[in-house]
Design an enzyme around this catalytic site. Structure first.
Site, PDB file in Angstrom:
ATOM      1  N   ASP A 285       0.864  -1.176   0.000  1.00 56.67           N
ATOM      2  CA  ASP A 285       0.000   0.000   0.000  1.00 56.67           C
ATOM      3  C   ASP A 285       0.906   1.232   0.000  1.00 56.67           C
ATOM      4  O   ASP A 285       2.131   1.126   0.125  1.00 56.67           O
ATOM      5  CB  ASP A 285      -0.969  -0.017   1.193  1.00 56.67           C
TER       6      ASP A 285
HETATM    7  C1  BGC Z   1      -5.070   3.216   0.179  1.00 55.99           C
HETATM    8  C2  BGC Z   1      -5.210   2.213  -0.940  1.00 55.99           C
HETATM    9  C3  BGC Z   1      -5.117   2.910  -2.267  1.00 55.99           C
HETATM   10  C4  BGC Z   1      -3.800   3.650  -2.343  1.00 55.99           C
HETATM   11  C5  BGC Z   1      -3.567   4.350  -3.660  1.00 55.99           C
HETATM   12  C6  BGC Z   1      -3.847   4.112  -0.009  1.00 55.99           C
HETATM   13  O1  BGC Z   1      -3.858   5.166   0.878  1.00 55.99           O
HETATM   14  O2  BGC Z   1      -5.005   2.536   1.404  1.00 55.99           O
HETATM   15  O3  BGC Z   1      -6.434   1.531  -0.797  1.00 55.99           O
HETATM   16  O4  BGC Z   1      -5.236   1.999  -3.303  1.00 55.99           O
HETATM   17  O5  BGC Z   1      -3.777   4.615  -1.314  1.00 55.99           O
HETATM   18  O6  BGC Z   1      -4.351   5.468  -3.795  1.00 55.99           O
END
Ligand code: BGC
Length: 752
Positions: A285
């Site tokens: 993530d």
């Molecule tokens: C989130 C993810 C997301 C990623 C990209 C993160 O803060 O937890 O679910 O896909 O950002 O935007």
């Protein structure tokens, strides 16, 4: 014998329980593996590190530097970078000007629509309609791919028991079976029939795993999940996503039983790779690799990079710990070239499977499909089917658009185009939203609609407009009150300690109820709110979540009776935060409470001796039941369940039985019903839940007609992990078929 008094037609519906696996995008059925191996053999270490790195748009401030980085193979993927021309140019440089011509993966959070916004995923889950959800994700893929995006960070399939958690909006609710069927559909929708279709996106099952169990619902918090709950609940939708062929998985921000998921070999290696045979790749993530340092699992970013790589995080999102440290980690023998090669092979394999080497470009004409009328029509249908009617006293709803002279439309959510799109709708445009106010005005004409917001936004406490709102109600035949949460109150980082209606909305509701005019309340929110008092005071209540671009027309369709509400709750509604967690598949305890035994706090005699009351599992103030059970939802018609039959009252541990029930539409409206099948395994090697959903079917039944709904229940669907192994245990079982998790026809069977 006449089985069904009102039966005009018998409909037969067959439902095979379980999400059987079909095509597996994660398994190598083509030459992707060979081609990835051949490419790997030609790559320098720098080029390999590039494939393990994802950068975000704007990472390079100088456009020339950005282009040079693509030529150098400095990164293999970008996120939040889109637009036909921009992406085509970046892909052209990657394919034509980099040494090896490896195309880019272009990722984006396409969570519940791209430009055509569908209800938040929790809302879509309330439709219990995998086919419609699959189509919604197909449409999202068609729109997003037209902008050069080839990878969606979806589906988000974190089970949660905690409505305080803002990201409850993004998932499918509390139930592993419902979430699994929807996860499967979502992956299929995104990835389409062929991975090489330019309108197919790679799916990304996230967040692996356990994010929904953050303590106190506080985002990013610690999780502790026993292995039985992990395997019997949390991992189920992920396994379904894998079986549907999800090409990628995303690790999480959270730690799982002390080991951060972005460095967790148990889930990333043992379960995902060894047990499930996943052959796609895992992305971290956003910054979850360097965050291993903050979590106290790595000394520094270099250590964090090593731990991520060793655990099996193949690509790092947004941050540069891999880029900066892989070489020295190899020199110091903290990681091996085999680990790097495995990661790169996983990434390349996905690119080959998607046909990106053959065609990395976007056809500029594809964007003409954005907001296609058929897409908007589908969004309207899904928004309708997602809406759950929680109350309809004296058949207040539907209103008759012909007979009613005027309606008061009140509330901060009645005309709030951005709010109705909900969280994670980056690319939806408020100007495309059709609000309830707009739709109702279109239907009734401006002069029959008396609109006063009453409050400017959901948290507003200023009551200056209350008198105008009451006056509008006073001169109307009925009041439609649109309240709930602004979009920004749910989603990532938006956890709430109180899950009540914010601001002065409840006071506005009470004031309107006191006018005596029929009060229809429509709640638009990102989570199940504790709305017991508001439910009492309303004549009718529709729970509409954040319904997306077409929420307005969809609600108008329901309010004015074009269609009956048909959604059912994908999550238990609690009376208050003190009941959390409260999920229907809880265990019985040794002291289950009942109506006969629980003593409400106000009924305890003063100076009562200790031993004479209760001593069962409940709260003195809330009792032992939730506000509303999982699976609950009303209709304009009534459904009568009858004639539950089992093909046999016994099966072997590898057998199956056929279960049938008749569902009669005994009311006055043609409508959909969601028929639900639950079981209880009475005694297990570990204790089993009081009920578990094992099948469901949304079915349209005309008034007066009866449908016979048929389920095939396989013994293997009753298997569970008992701490040591996953097995179907012989024993006695209960089975129910009914309209929700609380009621239903009952029978028994045994597994021998
Ligand atoms: C989130 C993810 C997301 C990623 C990209 C993160 O803060 O937890 O679910 O896909 O950002 O935007």
């Amino acid at each position: 014998m006449i089985l069904f008094k009102h039966s005009l037609v018998l409909l037969f519906v067959l439902l095979i329980i379980g999400t059987s696996s079909c095509k597996s995008g994660g398994s190598v059925s083509d030459d992707a593996d060979d081609r990835a191996a051949a490419m790997l053999a030609r790559m320098t270490l720098d080029e390999k590190i590039g494939q393990m790195s994802q950068v975000f748009d704007g990472f390079f401030s100088d456009p020339e530097q950005f282009k040079q980085a693509i030529r150098d193979g400095r990164f293999g993927s970008m996120l939040n970078f889109f637009g036909t021309e921009k992406v085509n140019e970046a892909q052209r440089i990657a394919v034509e000007e980099s040494r090896l011509g490896i195309p880019l993966l272009i990722g984006r959070d396409v969570i519940h629509g791209y430009r055509t916004i569908f209800p938040i995923p929790l809302g879509m889950a309330a439709s219990w309609n995998p086919e419609a959800v699959k189509e919604a994700f197909r449409i999202s893929a068609v729109e997003a791919s037209s902008q050069g995006i080839n990878w969606a960070f979806a589906p988000m399939i974190d089970i949660t028991w905690d409505p305080r958690w803002g990201r409850i909006a993004e998932g499918c609710g509390e139930d592993p079976y419902l979430a699994s069927t929807l996860a499967y559909a979502m992956v299929q929708g995104l990835q389409g029939d062929s991975l090489t279709d330019p309108a197919s996106l790679a799916a990304c099952a996230k967040h692996f795993a356990g994010y929904g169990f953050v303590e106190a619902g506080r985002d990013y918090n610690t999780t502790y999940i026993s292995e039985p709950i992990l395997r019997n609940v949390v991992l189920k939708p992920f396994k379904a996503a894998k079986d549907a062929g999800a090409l990628t998985f995303m690790s999480g921000f959270t730690e799982l039983n002390g080991v951060p998921t972005s460095a967790n070999e148990f889930i990333l290696k043992r379960i995902l790779r060894d047990e499930w045979g996943f052959e796609g790749f895992v992305i971290s993530d956003w910054a979850s690799v360097p965050q291993l340092v903050d979590q106290g699992y790595a000394y520094d970013e270099k250590d964090a990079a090593a731990k991520g790589i060793i655990a099996g995080v193949d690509m790092e999102m947004a941050t540069t710990t891999y880029f900066e440290n892989i070489k020295s980690l190899l020199d110091e023998k903290k990681i091996t070239m085999e680990q790097i090669d495995n990661a790169v092979r996983n990434v390349l394999r996905v690119k080959y499977k998607m046909g990106l080497f053959e065609n990395p470009y976007v056809d500029p004409a594809a964007e003409k499909k954005i907001l296609d009328p058929s897409f908007l029509e589908h969004a309207r249908k899904v928004a309708r089917q997602s809406t759950v009617m929680l109350k309809n006293e004296n058949s207040t709803l539907p209103l008759s658009s012909e007979k009613i002279k005027s309606v008061a439309v009140i509330g901060p959510l009645a005309d709030s185009p951005r709010d109705q799109m909900g969280t994670w709708s980056f690319d939806g445009l408020p100007e495309n939203s059709v609000t309830p106010l707009k739709a109702i005005r279109e239907l009734l004409g401006d002069t029959r609609v008396n609109f006063v917001p009453g409050l400017k936004y959901s948290r507003d406490k200023n009551k200056d407009q209350f008198s105008a709102a009451l006056a509008a109600a006073g001169r109307s035949d009925a009041t439609l009150l649109f309240i709930g949460e602004e979009w920004i109150l749910s989603g990532e980082g938006q956890s709430r300690g109180n899950i009540d209606l914010p601001g002065a909305q409840s006071e506005l509701l009470s004031a309107l109820a006191a006018t005596g005019k029929p009060l229809v309340v429509i709640v638009m929110a990102g989570r199940p709110l504790a709305i017991g008092d508001e439910l009492n005071e309303s004549d009718a209540l529709l729970y509409a979540w954040h319904g997306g671009t077409m929420a307005g027309p969809a609600l108008a369709d329901l309010i004015f009776g074009k269609e009956s509400p048909s959604g059912k709750l994908p999550v238990t509604f609690v009376k208050g935060e003190g009941q959390i967690p409260f999920y229907y598949y809880r265990n019985n305890t040794g002291r289950p409470a009942s109506d006969d035994t629980w003593t409400p706090i106000d009924e305890i005699p003063v100076e009562n001796p200790q031993s004479s009351l209760g001593y069962e599992s409940y709260h003195l103030d809330y009792g032992y039941t939730p506000l509303l059970p999982f699976g609950y939802g009303l209709s304009y018609t009534t459904f009568t369940y009858g004639n539950l039959t089992l093909s046999d009252d016994a099966m072997s541990t590898t057998g199956s039985i056929t279960v049938k029930a008749g569902v009669t539409n005994s009311g006055a409206w043609d409508a959909d019903e969601i028929v639900q099948l639950y079981i209880r395994d009475r005694v297990g090697s570990i204790t089993r839940p009081v009920k578990e959903l094992k099948g469901y079917k949304r079915i349209h039944i005309k008034k007066g007609e009866t449908a016979v709904v048929e389920f095939i229940l396989r013994a293997e669907d009753l298997a569970f992990f008992n701490g040591t192994e996953t097995l179907t245990e012989p024993g006695e079982f209960d089975i129910w078929i009914g309209p929700d998790s609380d009621t239903g026809l009952h029978a028994e069977f045994i597994i021998e």
